[in-house]
Design an enzyme around this catalytic site. Structure first.
Site, mmCIF file in Angstrom:
data_model
loop_
_atom_site.group_PDB
_atom_site.id
_atom_site.type_symbol
_atom_site.label_atom_id
_atom_site.label_comp_id
_atom_site.label_asym_id
_atom_site.label_seq_id
_atom_site.Cartn_x
_atom_site.Cartn_y
_atom_site.Cartn_z
ATOM 1 N N ARG A 88 -7.234 -22.753 -62.666
ATOM 2 C CA ARG A 88 -5.971 -23.318 -62.192
ATOM 3 C C ARG A 88 -5.424 -22.439 -61.068
ATOM 4 O O ARG A 88 -5.712 -21.244 -60.992
ATOM 5 C CB ARG A 88 -4.961 -23.402 -63.341
ATOM 6 C CG ARG A 88 -5.445 -24.264 -64.512
ATOM 7 C CD ARG A 88 -4.465 -24.224 -65.664
ATOM 8 N NE ARG A 88 -4.882 -25.110 -66.754
ATOM 9 C CZ ARG A 88 -5.637 -24.729 -67.779
ATOM 10 N NH1 ARG A 88 -6.049 -23.464 -67.861
ATOM 11 N NH2 ARG A 88 -5.971 -25.583 -68.729
ATOM 12 N N LYS A 113 -3.119 -20.396 -69.060
ATOM 13 C CA LYS A 113 -2.252 -21.400 -69.680
ATOM 14 C C LYS A 113 -2.202 -21.179 -71.183
ATOM 15 O O LYS A 113 -3.223 -20.936 -71.826
ATOM 16 C CB LYS A 113 -2.779 -22.803 -69.380
ATOM 17 C CG LYS A 113 -1.811 -23.909 -69.779
ATOM 18 C CD LYS A 113 -2.307 -25.264 -69.322
ATOM 19 C CE LYS A 113 -1.314 -26.355 -69.689
ATOM 20 N NZ LYS A 113 -1.781 -27.689 -69.242
ATOM 21 N N HIS A 179 -6.044 -28.540 -58.350
ATOM 22 C CA HIS A 179 -6.336 -29.214 -59.612
ATOM 23 C C HIS A 179 -7.399 -30.298 -59.428
ATOM 24 O O HIS A 179 -8.173 -30.582 -60.352
ATOM 25 C CB HIS A 179 -5.067 -29.817 -60.211
ATOM 26 C CG HIS A 179 -5.086 -29.848 -61.712
ATOM 27 N ND1 HIS A 179 -5.048 -28.701 -62.475
ATOM 28 C CD2 HIS A 179 -5.179 -30.875 -62.587
ATOM 29 C CE1 HIS A 179 -5.098 -29.028 -63.761
ATOM 30 N NE2 HIS A 179 -5.180 -30.338 -63.854
ATOM 31 N N ARG A 182 -10.638 -28.639 -59.533
ATOM 32 C CA ARG A 182 -10.915 -28.357 -60.941
ATOM 33 C C ARG A 182 -11.472 -29.606 -61.630
ATOM 34 O O ARG A 182 -12.467 -29.536 -62.359
ATOM 35 C CB ARG A 182 -9.620 -27.890 -61.614
ATOM 36 C CG ARG A 182 -9.679 -27.720 -63.124
ATOM 37 C CD ARG A 182 -8.322 -27.199 -63.605
ATOM 38 N NE ARG A 182 -8.162 -27.356 -65.045
ATOM 39 C CZ ARG A 182 -8.622 -26.491 -65.941
ATOM 40 N NH1 ARG A 182 -9.315 -25.435 -65.556
ATOM 41 N NH2 ARG A 182 -8.417 -26.689 -67.227
ATOM 42 N N HIS A 205 -9.339 -25.526 -71.995
ATOM 43 C CA HIS A 205 -8.800 -26.639 -72.782
ATOM 44 C C HIS A 205 -8.978 -26.363 -74.275
ATOM 45 O O HIS A 205 -9.882 -25.658 -74.687
ATOM 46 C CB HIS A 205 -9.522 -27.953 -72.448
ATOM 47 C CG HIS A 205 -9.117 -28.515 -71.128
ATOM 48 N ND1 HIS A 205 -9.981 -29.213 -70.316
ATOM 49 C CD2 HIS A 205 -7.934 -28.477 -70.480
ATOM 50 C CE1 HIS A 205 -9.339 -29.595 -69.219
ATOM 51 N NE2 HIS A 205 -8.114 -29.160 -69.295
ATOM 52 N N TYR A 214 -16.000 -24.626 -80.957
ATOM 53 C CA TYR A 214 -15.906 -23.693 -79.849
ATOM 54 C C TYR A 214 -15.954 -22.243 -80.334
ATOM 55 O O TYR A 214 -16.542 -21.384 -79.706
ATOM 56 C CB TYR A 214 -14.591 -23.903 -79.081
ATOM 57 C CG TYR A 214 -14.488 -25.243 -78.390
ATOM 58 C CD1 TYR A 214 -15.617 -25.937 -77.986
ATOM 59 C CD2 TYR A 214 -13.244 -25.814 -78.146
ATOM 60 C CE1 TYR A 214 -15.516 -27.167 -77.360
ATOM 61 C CE2 TYR A 214 -13.142 -27.035 -77.507
ATOM 62 C CZ TYR A 214 -14.282 -27.703 -77.120
ATOM 63 O OH TYR A 214 -14.175 -28.910 -76.495
#
Length: 281
Positions: A88, A113, A179, A182, A205, A214
Site C-alpha cells: 500500500r 494496515k 492501489h 496493487r 489481507h 495462513y
C-alpha cells in the site's frame, strides 16, 4: 393494494412506552432490533460491491513507457517497487533503507494496515537496481528508501501525484493509482494459479476462514512460489538513447526489461558518470 403504515415516528412513541421501564442504552437497543429483525424475518440489504478496476497489460506497458522516457530514476523505482511488492502507498512511504534484506530479497513492512508487521518479496532480478538506489540514498544520508528533494519522506499524496502525472501523459482512461498497481499484481498472481494462502502473507489481507491455513504456511514456501511466477510478469522492453550530448556523454542504447535479466550499461540520470555494467530488470 398496500395497507397504509403507521409512521415510524408515531410507532417509535408507542414502543418507547414499553421500553422505557427497561432503561435501555445504545447496546441494548442495537441488540433488541437485531432480534426484532430476526423475528420479523427482515433481511439486511447488502450494498453491491463493484469490482476494482484492474489495468490491462497493454495499459501497464504504455504507462511504464512514459515513466521510462522521463528518465527520472527515483520515479521509476517507486513504480517498480509498488508493482513488484503490491504494498500500500502508506507502507511504501514508510520503508526505511534498513528494512530491506537484500540477501533474501525481502522488505519488512512495519506497522502496516491493522498495525501489523509482515514481510514482502521482490524479485532477484530487481535486487541490483534496488541496491543501487538504496546506496544512492545512503550517500545522501537518507533514512527512508524514498525521500523528496527536501530530504523528507514522501507523503501518500505526493506519491499519488507522481503516479497521476504519468497516467495523464500515457492518456489512460483512469489514473494508475498505487492501489490499482496493487490490484494488478494480486490479480495477476491469482491468474498464475498461486493459492490465496500463499498470496496472503504478502498482501496483508485477513479472513476468518483463511487465518488457520495462513498461520501454518512457512514464508519460504510463499517466496519460492513468488520467485517462479514473477519471472512471467508482463514484459516491458525498451530501447532508448540515454545520455546527453551537451554534457559530453555519448548517447547509447540500453535494453530494459521487466522479465529477462539483461546486461546493460547504466548511465546516471543526473549525467554524472557511467555506473558500470549491471544486471537488472
Amino acid at each position: 393494494m398496500t395497507e397504509k403504515r403507521t409512521s415510524a415516528k408515531k410507532k417509535a412513541r408507542e414502543l418507547s412506552k414499553y421500553l422505557r421501564v427497561e432503561r435501555p442504552d445504545y447496546a441494548y437497543m442495537k441488540s433488541l432490533f437485531q432480534h426484532l429483525r430476526t423475528e420479523l424475518e427482515i433481511e439486511v440489504p447488502k450494498a453491491s460491491k463493484k469490482l476494482p478496476y484492474v489495468p490491462t497489460e497493454e495499459e501497464l506497458k504504455r504507462y511504464y513507457d512514459v515513466v521510462w522516457k522521463s528518465k527520472n530514476f527515483q520515479d521509476m523505482m517507486i513504480v517498480k517497487t509498488l508493482m513488484y511488492t503490491g504494498i500500500r502507498v502508506s507502507e511504501l512511504v514508510n520503508i526505511r533503507i534498513t528494512d530491506i534484506d537484500f540477501h533474501y530479497c525481502q522488505i519488512r513492512i512495519n506497522n502496516g494496515k491493522g498495525s501489523k508487521d509482515r514481510i514482502v518479496p521482490f524479485p532477484q532480478s530487481f535486487k541490483e537496481l534496488l541496491a543501487m538506489h538504496a546506496d544512492t540514498m545512503k550517500k545522501k544520508h537518507a533514512v527512508y528508501l524514498f525521500e523528496s528533494s527536501w530530504k523528507k519522506k514522501y507523503t501518500d499524496r505526493g506519491i499519488r501525484k507522481i503516479l497521476a502525472k504519468y497516467s495523464d501523459e500515457a492518456q489512460l482512461t483512469q489514473n494508475l493509482s498505487p492501489h490499482k498497481l496493487r490490484h494488478f499484481l494480486l490479480t495477476w498472481l491469482k491468474k498464475q494459479g498461486i493459492d490465496d494462502a500463499l498470496i496472503q502473507p504478502y498482501s496483508g489481507h485477513e479472513s476468518r476462514k483463511s487465518l488457520e491455513v495462513y498461520s501454518k504456511l512457512a514464508i519460504t514456501d510463499a517466496q519460492n512460489e513468488y520467485n517462479e511466477v514473477i519471472k512471467k510478469i508482463p514484459n516491458l522492453t525498451h530501447m532508448f538513447a540515454l545520455g546527453d550530448n551537451d554534457a559530453g556523454i555519448t548517447p547509447i542504447f540500453t535494453v530494459f526489461s521487466f522479465t529477462a535479466i539483461e546486461v546493460v550499461i547504466v548511465l546516471s540520470f543526473t549525467n554524472d558518470i557511467i555506473f558500470g555494467v549491471k544486471t537488472f530488470i
